[in-house]
Design a protein around this motif. Structure first.
Motif, PDB file in Angstrom:
ATOM      1  N   LYS A  37       0.824  -1.207   0.000  1.00 37.08           N
ATOM      2  CA  LYS A  37       0.000   0.000   0.000  1.00 37.08           C
ATOM      3  C   LYS A  37       0.857   1.256   0.000  1.00 37.08           C
ATOM      4  CE  LYS A  37      -4.024  -2.038   2.298  1.00 37.08           C
ATOM      5  NZ  LYS A  37      -4.934  -1.978   3.465  1.00 37.08           N
ATOM      6  N   PHE A  38       1.886   1.269   0.864  1.00 36.83           N
ATOM      7  CA  PHE A  38       2.769   2.426   0.899  1.00 36.83           C
ATOM      8  C   PHE A  38       3.494   2.608  -0.436  1.00 36.83           C
ATOM      9  CE2 PHE A  38       3.183   1.828   5.740  1.00 36.83           C
ATOM     10  CZ  PHE A  38       2.076   2.630   5.940  1.00 36.83           C
ATOM     11  N   TYR A  39       3.955   1.507  -0.991  1.00 41.31           N
ATOM     12  CA  TYR A  39       4.708   1.568  -2.240  1.00 41.31           C
ATOM     13  C   TYR A  39       3.833   2.091  -3.379  1.00 41.31           C
ATOM     14  CZ  TYR A  39       8.079   0.177  -5.811  1.00 41.31           C
ATOM     15  OH  TYR A  39       8.982   0.195  -6.833  1.00 41.31           O
ATOM     16  N   LYS A  40       2.592   1.592  -3.448  1.00 40.94           N
ATOM     17  CA  LYS A  40       1.677   2.042  -4.512  1.00 40.94           C
ATOM     18  C   LYS A  40       1.384   3.527  -4.384  1.00 40.94           C
ATOM     19  CE  LYS A  40      -0.693  -2.411  -4.968  1.00 40.94           C
ATOM     20  NZ  LYS A  40      -1.959  -3.142  -4.744  1.00 40.94           N
ATOM     21  N   LYS A 124      -6.046   8.400 -16.275  1.00 40.21           N
ATOM     22  CA  LYS A 124      -5.160   7.500 -15.517  1.00 40.21           C
ATOM     23  C   LYS A 124      -5.708   6.095 -15.613  1.00 40.21           C
ATOM     24  CE  LYS A 124      -3.846   6.514 -10.705  1.00 40.21           C
ATOM     25  NZ  LYS A 124      -4.046   6.932  -9.315  1.00 40.21           N
ATOM     26  N   LEU A 125      -4.817   5.140 -15.835  1.00 39.04           N
ATOM     27  CA  LEU A 125      -5.219   3.747 -15.974  1.00 39.04           C
ATOM     28  C   LEU A 125      -4.406   2.884 -15.017  1.00 39.04           C
ATOM     29  CD1 LEU A 125      -6.707   1.459 -17.529  1.00 39.04           C
ATOM     30  CD2 LEU A 125      -4.803   1.464 -19.137  1.00 39.04           C
ATOM     31  N   GLU A 126      -5.106   2.165 -14.115  1.00 37.36           N
ATOM     32  CA  GLU A 126      -4.458   1.207 -13.224  1.00 37.36           C
ATOM     33  C   GLU A 126      -4.883  -0.188 -13.641  1.00 37.36           C
ATOM     34  OE1 GLU A 126      -5.219   1.956  -9.163  1.00 37.36           O
ATOM     35  OE2 GLU A 126      -4.159   3.884  -9.105  1.00 37.36           O
ATOM     36  N   PHE A 127      -3.944  -1.113 -13.660  1.00 38.28           N
ATOM     37  CA  PHE A 127      -4.257  -2.466 -14.116  1.00 38.28           C
ATOM     38  C   PHE A 127      -3.320  -3.463 -13.474  1.00 38.28           C
ATOM     39  CE2 PHE A 127      -1.316  -0.472 -16.989  1.00 38.28           C
ATOM     40  CZ  PHE A 127      -0.346  -1.432 -17.205  1.00 38.28           C
ATOM     41  N   ILE A 196       1.758  -8.287 -11.876  1.00 38.21           N
ATOM     42  CA  ILE A 196       2.336  -7.000 -11.484  1.00 38.21           C
ATOM     43  C   ILE A 196       1.319  -5.893 -11.728  1.00 38.21           C
ATOM     44  CG2 ILE A 196       4.125  -5.300 -12.014  1.00 38.21           C
ATOM     45  CD1 ILE A 196       5.120  -7.633 -10.442  1.00 38.21           C
ATOM     46  N   GLU A 197       1.136  -5.003 -10.738  1.00 37.42           N
ATOM     47  CA  GLU A 197       0.230  -3.869 -10.885  1.00 37.42           C
ATOM     48  C   GLU A 197       1.005  -2.662 -11.389  1.00 37.42           C
ATOM     49  OE1 GLU A 197      -2.480  -3.011  -7.677  1.00 37.42           O
ATOM     50  OE2 GLU A 197      -2.214  -5.029  -6.852  1.00 37.42           O
ATOM     51  N   THR A 221       3.694  -2.399  -7.917  1.00 39.20           N
ATOM     52  CA  THR A 221       3.980  -3.554  -7.054  1.00 39.20           C
ATOM     53  C   THR A 221       5.482  -3.703  -6.895  1.00 39.20           C
ATOM     54  OG1 THR A 221       1.995  -4.652  -7.831  1.00 39.20           O
ATOM     55  CG2 THR A 221       3.630  -6.022  -6.697  1.00 39.20           C
ATOM     56  N   PRO A 222       5.973  -3.756  -5.669  1.00 36.43           N
ATOM     57  CA  PRO A 222       7.416  -3.964  -5.489  1.00 36.43           C
ATOM     58  C   PRO A 222       7.841  -5.278  -6.141  1.00 36.43           C
ATOM     59  CG  PRO A 222       6.362  -3.354  -3.422  1.00 36.43           C
ATOM     60  CD  PRO A 222       5.274  -3.649  -4.390  1.00 36.43           C
TER      61      PRO A 222
END
Length: 531
Positions: A37-40, A124-127, A196-197, A221-222
């Motif tokens: 969550k922090f990384y994202k 913006k696109l998240e996948f 991977i996100e 994603t880390p």
């Protein structure tokens, strides 16, 4: 009775261990449970900031735009991809392994361009996983609907994923077909890392009147290697922290408790009657203050113990002397004819009176110190009361040559307990008679002050009192020379009785003395009326 509670040393040790455990728990939660969550959140913000920086570079007049874009992409480990509206590549900088963003088909670029235009110039696109063509059939953007103008980046841009909720093939479009488009024509993003996100910011930028499409791609994603490294480091950190915390907690608990343990041992010695013990805890301010207090307590208890022993010795002497005299004269009058004379009988009577006075004084001082003796306040003539005291010393003045001078300017009325103030004056005169010089002179003065108080002073011509001994003259049986002698008058408790009676009346009192020049005892009462 021993206390079963835990000692302070082990309590401090336990608290430090609990604190270390809390720190490790927070560290594990942050680094393992909430790392994604922090990384994202951080990478999304960095991608948004990078988009603004690249737009600023594109709209600048710089001659090395490509180098600046490449440096920005490398610095943030992201992909920056700039095309025209037909999908032709203008600038490309890729710093995400296995990404194929720059190989995106022109048809897909066109779909993203149209989606950005419909949202005011940015989307913006998240996948998660791969993106197929079908992912752009129904883009679902959670954008700011009021965003207008080319190149604007919405602060609330948050896209659900271009059909990711409505099209189950969003995660693996290579195996699905939607709206008649074959999946094999789709675009494989992050090939080989299907889960991977990622996030892609799409912006339409106007440069010299021409529209350009800016793509900024960040991995949310880390990578597995990073996570595994963090976990391995965290295990070692945990082991090291536990070992260090055990050692440090034990060291601190011993250091903090050492002074208190020493003070406790010294206090036990003092409780056993050793008042010469010294408390030397100086590690901390509070401990040093406690040590000073206990040292003062030990000194005062030692003084009290010495005074107690002197009191017992003095009282025993003063009780034994009149009893011995009474017994001796009684036996003489019994055994020897003609010795039953008025003189011998008077000696027996005098000694009996001395014994009675001693017992009465001891009872009075006990009642005064216990606070059970009440004062009977009346308005009376203090000057006349003082004069009546001297009548008791007529015989002493005639036989032994004592001289008592009384000086005053006017008669004074006061409001007090007449009998108790009479005792005060009587005892002060007795004390002066016992300690005056060879001239046997005593001076009594009554001075009316301007502040409404009357001051009574009793002065002798004796050897005086040293300054360090002045605070103790009011104690029972306190003697400067420590040599007990039988008082000419009184019982040795007079000054202690004076102190308690004056404090009962809230009167001011004191003593002034200089070695070799005699002493002056004084007290002050509020004037009720001058006569």
């Amino acid at each position: 009775m021993k206390h079963e509670k835990i000692s302070i040393k082990w309590k401090i040790f336990f608290y430090l261990l609990v604190f270390t455990g809390i720190l490790l728990t927070v560290l594990w939660l942050v680094q393992i449970c909430y790392l994604d969550k922090f990384y994202k959140k951080i990478k999304s913000q960095e991608a948004l900031e990078l988009t603004s920086e690249v737009i600023a570079v594109l709209q600048s007049d710089s001659q090395n735009i490509e180098e600046q874009i490449d440096a920005l992409a490398a610095q943030n480990n992201m992909i920056v991809f700039v095309t025209d509206t037909d999908g032709n590549t203008i600038y490309s900088a890729e710093y995400i392994p296995n990404s194929r963003l720059c190989e995106m088909p022109q048809e897909m670029i066109q779909k993203l361009y149209e989606a950005a235009k419909s949202k005011g110039g940015s989307t913006k696109l998240e996948f998660e996983g791969d993106i197929g063509k079908n992912d752009f059939q129904n883009p679902q953007d959670v954008m700011n609907p009021d965003a207008t103008g080319e190149g604007n980046i919405s602060d609330a841009a948050d896209v659900a994923g271009a059909g990711a909720e409505n099209a189950p093939g969003a995660a693996n479009g290579a195996e699905q077909e939607t709206a008649g488009m074959p999946a094999e024509n789709g675009f494989m993003q992050n090939h080989g890392q299907e889960r991977i996100e990622s996030v892609i910011y799409v912006n339409v930028v106007s440069i010299d009147g021409n529209e350009r499409i800016l793509f900024v791609n960040a991995q949310l994603t880390p990578v597995d290697a990073t996570v595994n490294t963090l976990r391995a480091e965290l295990v070692w950190i945990t082991v090291i922290m536990i070992v260090l915390s055990l050692g440090i907690a034990l060291l601190i608990s011993r250091k903090v408790s050492r002074s208190l343990i020493g003070l406790n041992a010294s206090a036990k010695e003092m409780a056993g009657g050793n008042f010469d013990v010294h408390f030397d805890g100086t590690d901390y301010r509070e401990v040093a203050e406690l040590s000073d207090t206990l040292n003062m307590t030990a000194r005062e208890l030692g003084k009290s113990e010495r005074l107690r022993r002197e009191l017992i010795a003095n009282v025993s002497h003063d009780l034994r002397t009149p009893l011995t005299m009474i017994i001796a004269y009684a036996e003489v009058m019994r055994d020897l004819p003609g010795e039953n004379s008025p003189e011998n009988v008077q000696v027996v009577i005098d000694e009996a009176e001395r014994l009675t006075n001693l017992v009465n004084d001891m009872l009075d001082i006990s009642k005064l110190q216990a606070g059970v003796l009440e004062k009977n306040v009346t308005v009376y003539n203090l000057t006349e009361s003082i004069q009546s005291v001297f009548a008791r010393y007529n015989k002493l003045k005639e036989q032994d040559g004592y001289k008592i001078d009384f000086s005053y300017d006017q008669m004074v009325m006061v409001e007090a307990d007449e009998y108790k103030i009479f005792q005060v004056i009587y005892n002060l005169v007795n004390n002066a008679i016992n300690y005056t010089g060879d001239d046997k002179q005593i001076w009594v003065r009554q001075i009316v002050r301007e502040d409404g108080y009357v001051r009574i002073e009793v002065t002798d011509s004796g050897e005086g009192i040293a300054p360090e001994a002045l605070p103790y003259v009011w104690d029972r049986y306190y003697k400067v020379d420590k040599t007990h002698k039988r008082a000419v008058m009184g019982t040795g408790l007079g000054l202690s009785i004076v102190k308690n009676i004056l404090e009962l009346h809230d009167a001011r009192y004191g003593v002034e003395s200089e070695v070799g020049k005699g002493s002056t005892f004084w007290f002050e009462l509020k004037v009720y009326q001058s006569v």
